[in-house]
Design a protein around this motif. Structure first.
Motif, PDB file in Angstrom:
ATOM      1  N   ALA A   1      18.669   8.495  69.159  1.00 35.61           N
ATOM      2  CA  ALA A   1      19.908   8.400  69.941  1.00 35.61           C
ATOM      3  C   ALA A   1      20.813   9.603  69.677  1.00 35.61           C
ATOM      4  CB  ALA A   1      20.636   7.102  69.619  1.00 35.61           C
ATOM      5  N   LEU A   2      20.963   9.975  68.407  1.00 32.30           N
ATOM      6  CA  LEU A   2      21.849  11.096  68.068  1.00 32.30           C
ATOM      7  C   LEU A   2      21.304  12.434  68.555  1.00 32.30           C
ATOM      8  CD1 LEU A   2      22.851   9.927  64.488  1.00 32.30           C
ATOM      9  CD2 LEU A   2      24.374  10.091  66.482  1.00 32.30           C
ATOM     10  N   VAL A   3      20.008  12.649  68.424  1.00 33.75           N
ATOM     11  CA  VAL A   3      19.403  13.901  68.909  1.00 33.75           C
ATOM     12  C   VAL A   3      19.552  13.976  70.428  1.00 33.75           C
ATOM     13  CG1 VAL A   3      17.226  15.152  69.225  1.00 33.75           C
ATOM     14  CG2 VAL A   3      17.832  14.271  66.973  1.00 33.75           C
ATOM     15  N   ASN A   4      19.224  12.896  71.124  1.00 32.56           N
ATOM     16  CA  ASN A   4      19.362  12.907  72.580  1.00 32.56           C
ATOM     17  C   ASN A   4      20.803  13.158  73.008  1.00 32.56           C
ATOM     18  OD1 ASN A   4      16.716  12.630  73.536  1.00 32.56           O
ATOM     19  ND2 ASN A   4      16.734  10.442  73.094  1.00 32.56           N
ATOM     20  N   ARG A   5      21.742  12.516  72.344  1.00 35.48           N
ATOM     21  CA  ARG A   5      23.155  12.717  72.681  1.00 35.48           C
ATOM     22  C   ARG A   5      23.570  14.167  72.447  1.00 35.48           C
ATOM     23  NH1 ARG A   5      26.874   9.152  69.322  1.00 35.48           N
ATOM     24  NH2 ARG A   5      25.552   7.573  70.221  1.00 35.48           N
ATOM     25  N   ARG A   6      23.157  14.739  71.316  1.00 28.74           N
ATOM     26  CA  ARG A   6      23.505  16.126  70.994  1.00 28.74           C
ATOM     27  C   ARG A   6      22.917  17.091  72.017  1.00 28.74           C
ATOM     28  NH1 ARG A   6      24.402  18.567  65.901  1.00 28.74           N
ATOM     29  NH2 ARG A   6      25.760  16.768  65.713  1.00 28.74           N
ATOM     30  N   LEU A   7      21.642  16.890  72.365  1.00 32.06           N
ATOM     31  CA  LEU A   7      20.987  17.798  73.311  1.00 32.06           C
ATOM     32  C   LEU A   7      21.560  17.664  74.714  1.00 32.06           C
ATOM     33  CD1 LEU A   7      17.279  17.562  72.139  1.00 32.06           C
ATOM     34  CD2 LEU A   7      19.010  19.260  71.524  1.00 32.06           C
ATOM     35  N   ASP A   8      21.858  16.435  75.124  1.00 31.57           N
ATOM     36  CA  ASP A   8      22.447  16.226  76.443  1.00 31.57           C
ATOM     37  C   ASP A   8      23.815  16.896  76.531  1.00 31.57           C
ATOM     38  OD1 ASP A   8      21.860  14.946  79.013  1.00 31.57           O
ATOM     39  OD2 ASP A   8      23.652  13.757  78.611  1.00 31.57           O
ATOM     40  N   GLN A   9      24.619  16.751  75.481  1.00 26.11           N
ATOM     41  CA  GLN A   9      25.962  17.364  75.488  1.00 26.11           C
ATOM     42  C   GLN A   9      25.867  18.885  75.483  1.00 26.11           C
ATOM     43  OE1 GLN A   9      28.838  15.392  75.759  1.00 26.11           O
ATOM     44  NE2 GLN A   9      29.519  17.397  76.448  1.00 26.11           N
ATOM     45  N   GLN A  10      24.963  19.427  74.683  1.00 27.24           N
ATOM     46  CA  GLN A  10      24.789  20.883  74.637  1.00 27.24           C
ATOM     47  C   GLN A  10      24.412  21.417  76.006  1.00 27.24           C
ATOM     48  OE1 GLN A  10      21.334  22.451  74.731  1.00 27.24           O
ATOM     49  NE2 GLN A  10      22.503  24.315  75.106  1.00 27.24           N
ATOM     50  N   LEU A  11      23.474  20.762  76.669  1.00 23.35           N
ATOM     51  CA  LEU A  11      23.049  21.225  77.996  1.00 23.35           C
ATOM     52  C   LEU A  11      24.172  21.123  79.014  1.00 23.35           C
ATOM     53  CD1 LEU A  11      19.443  19.785  78.031  1.00 23.35           C
ATOM     54  CD2 LEU A  11      20.048  22.193  78.332  1.00 23.35           C
ATOM     55  N   LYS A  12      24.903  20.017  79.006  1.00 23.57           N
ATOM     56  CA  LYS A  12      26.026  19.865  79.938  1.00 23.57           C
ATOM     57  C   LYS A  12      27.085  20.932  79.694  1.00 23.57           C
ATOM     58  CE  LYS A  12      25.458  15.017  80.944  1.00 23.57           C
ATOM     59  NZ  LYS A  12      25.816  13.649  80.626  1.00 23.57           N
ATOM     60  N   ASP A  13      27.419  21.170  78.428  1.00 22.33           N
ATOM     61  CA  ASP A  13      28.449  22.151  78.089  1.00 22.33           C
ATOM     62  C   ASP A  13      28.029  23.570  78.454  1.00 22.33           C
ATOM     63  OD1 ASP A  13      29.983  20.085  77.055  1.00 22.33           O
ATOM     64  OD2 ASP A  13      29.584  20.604  74.948  1.00 22.33           O
ATOM     65  N   ASP A  14      26.781  23.910  78.145  1.00 24.04           N
ATOM     66  CA  ASP A  14      26.339  25.299  78.308  1.00 24.04           C
ATOM     67  C   ASP A  14      25.810  25.632  79.700  1.00 24.04           C
ATOM     68  OD1 ASP A  14      26.988  25.498  75.659  1.00 24.04           O
ATOM     69  OD2 ASP A  14      24.943  25.847  74.942  1.00 24.04           O
ATOM     70  N   SER A  15      25.220  24.653  80.400  1.00 27.85           N
ATOM     71  CA  SER A  15      24.571  25.001  81.667  1.00 27.85           C
ATOM     72  C   SER A  15      24.832  24.019  82.800  1.00 27.85           C
ATOM     73  CB  SER A  15      23.058  25.126  81.446  1.00 27.85           C
ATOM     74  OG  SER A  15      22.525  23.889  81.029  1.00 27.85           O
ATOM     75  N   GLY A  16      25.585  22.953  82.530  1.00 30.35           N
ATOM     76  CA  GLY A  16      25.869  21.977  83.575  1.00 30.35           C
ATOM     77  C   GLY A  16      24.688  21.114  83.947  1.00 30.35           C
ATOM     78  N   LEU A  17      23.654  21.087  83.110  1.00 33.08           N
ATOM     79  CA  LEU A  17      22.470  20.276  83.361  1.00 33.08           C
ATOM     80  C   LEU A  17      22.467  19.062  82.444  1.00 33.08           C
ATOM     81  CD1 LEU A  17      19.724  23.068  83.363  1.00 33.08           C
ATOM     82  CD2 LEU A  17      20.549  21.815  85.367  1.00 33.08           C
ATOM     83  N   SER A  18      21.885  17.976  82.911  1.00 32.59           N
ATOM     84  CA  SER A  18      21.611  16.851  82.019  1.00 32.59           C
ATOM     85  C   SER A  18      20.267  17.125  81.346  1.00 32.59           C
ATOM     86  CB  SER A  18      21.546  15.545  82.807  1.00 32.59           C
ATOM     87  OG  SER A  18      20.407  15.532  83.650  1.00 32.59           O
ATOM     88  N   HIS A  19      19.994  16.386  80.285  1.00 38.70           N
ATOM     89  CA  HIS A  19      18.708  16.559  79.611  1.00 38.70           C
ATOM     90  C   HIS A  19      17.534  16.249  80.548  1.00 38.70           C
ATOM     91  CE1 HIS A  19      16.343  16.031  75.611  1.00 38.70           C
ATOM     92  NE2 HIS A  19      16.128  17.192  76.158  1.00 38.70           N
TER      93      HIS A  19
END
Length: 154
Positions: A23-41
């Motif tokens: 859950a934590l890894v998925n949340r971190r990766l999803d947030q990073q992608l949204k912040d940096d590129s506007g994409l969801s995981h």
């Protein structure tokens, strides 16, 4: 009815660790992608799979199976990505029910821009945290879980 095989302390520790870490890894990766590129995981994974596919296209059913996603969930994600110009859909000439998702030039560019930050986040959240032995054990164990569940049609 048989008594359930309750989890012992070791098994419970593994189960709880898996739940929390995933859950934590998925949340971190999803947030990073949204912040940096506007994409969801899931959108990033769609771009990755299309980029790796022959002719940079896959049937929607094959894409859904590879992503372990429902067809309706994939249809929604591809629809959003189509509106953004990252993918397009095309009909299958040999099967009127078949639809392909096709990576566009804009999709490839977005993927190329998103990949370095995403790989950095994957390393920080998971890969560089583990020893090589732990990484091998994780890959072997979770690979076996995936294999068995796919065989069972889950």
């Amino acid at each position: 009815m048989d008594e359930p095989r309750w989890l012992d302390d070791r098994e419970m520790r593994a189960w709880r660790g898996f739940l929390a870490a995933s859950a934590l890894v998925n949340r971190r990766l999803d947030q990073q992608l949204k912040d940096d590129s506007g994409l969801s995981h899931p959108q990033y994974e769609i771009l990755v799979r299309l980029a790796a596919a022959p002719d940079q296209e896959l049937r929607m059913t094959e894409l859904a199976n590879g992503l372990i996603n429902s067809k309706s969930g994939l249809t929604y994600q591809v629809g959003q990505m189509e509106k953004a110009g990252l993918v397009r859909r095309r009909s299958c000439p040999s099967d009127v029910r078949g639809v392909f998702a096709v990576l566009t030039d804009a999709g490839r560019t977005r993927l190329e821009e998103a990949a370095p930050g995403h790989v950095r986040a994957v390393r920080e959240a998971l890969v560089d945290v583990l020893t090589p032995e732990q990484l091998d054990a994780l890959a072997d164990g979770l690979g076996e879980v995936s294999r068995r569940l796919r065989e069972q049609g889950a």
